[in-house]
Design a protein around this motif. Sequence first.
Motif, PDB file in Angstrom:
ATOM      1  N   GLU A  66       0.836  -1.209   0.000  1.00  0.00           N
ATOM      2  CA  GLU A  66       0.000   0.000   0.000  1.00  0.00           C
ATOM      3  C   GLU A  66       0.869   1.256   0.000  1.00  0.00           C
ATOM      4  OE1 GLU A  66      -4.101  -1.121   2.346  1.00  0.00           O
ATOM      5  OE2 GLU A  66      -2.278  -0.953   3.542  1.00  0.00           O
ATOM      6  N   LYS A  69       2.393   1.732  -3.413  1.00  0.00           N
ATOM      7  CA  LYS A  69       1.388   2.162  -4.386  1.00  0.00           C
ATOM      8  C   LYS A  69       1.050   3.647  -4.198  1.00  0.00           C
ATOM      9  CE  LYS A  69      -1.936  -0.661  -5.422  1.00  0.00           C
ATOM     10  NZ  LYS A  69      -3.180  -1.463  -5.374  1.00  0.00           N
ATOM     11  N   LYS A  95      -9.875   5.892   0.320  1.00  0.00           N
ATOM     12  CA  LYS A  95     -11.006   6.155  -0.575  1.00  0.00           C
ATOM     13  C   LYS A  95     -10.842   7.516  -1.250  1.00  0.00           C
ATOM     14  CE  LYS A  95     -16.074   6.177  -0.491  1.00  0.00           C
ATOM     15  NZ  LYS A  95     -17.261   6.066   0.369  1.00  0.00           N
ATOM     16  N   LYS A  98      -8.034   7.356  -3.940  1.00  0.00           N
ATOM     17  CA  LYS A  98      -8.353   6.485  -5.068  1.00  0.00           C
ATOM     18  C   LYS A  98      -9.376   7.149  -5.996  1.00  0.00           C
ATOM     19  CE  LYS A  98      -7.373   2.011  -3.015  1.00  0.00           C
ATOM     20  NZ  LYS A  98      -7.939   0.788  -2.455  1.00  0.00           N
ATOM     21  N   ASN A  99     -10.448   7.690  -5.404  1.00  0.00           N
ATOM     22  CA  ASN A  99     -11.491   8.310  -6.209  1.00  0.00           C
ATOM     23  C   ASN A  99     -12.282   9.296  -5.353  1.00  0.00           C
ATOM     24  OD1 ASN A  99     -13.456   9.071  -7.968  1.00  0.00           O
ATOM     25  ND2 ASN A  99     -14.355   7.037  -8.205  1.00  0.00           N
TER      26      ASN A  99
END
Length: 140
Positions: A66, A69, A95, A98-99
Amino acid sequence: MQNKMNSQMSTSNFGPYADSDEVKGLQEMLNTYNFNLEVDGMYGPKTRKADNLYSLYMKNNFTDEEIKKINNPDVSLRDAPIHLLEQGNKELFMKSIKNPFSLTDEEYKMAFPNAKTNAQYLSETFEKIEDKVMNYMKKQ
């Protein structure tokens, strides 16, 4: 006196670490997580920021994958809500990076407290359109 001053100056360049070799070890370790630091043995602003961020990741039980990334050079964390990690809210942090469009208005306010929610933005946009229509109608 000069020797004492040089000694104090060089010690402060290592931050909380004992010497340049420890800082180099830290920088090398952080680079395995894609922090992209110059391995110079100096505990400067970039190393301090990476060290603090890594500590927040560890505090929030991020896995090695993680962290790698998130720190991918293709991902911009410039506007990331790091304060969520300070609050221990790993799920909302993940969250939101990511988006951010998948966040509810309440989550968005928590993640980006200084930003407008979609509802606020739409409301202001409609008000502006309504004002323009009303002004146009008055002219007719």
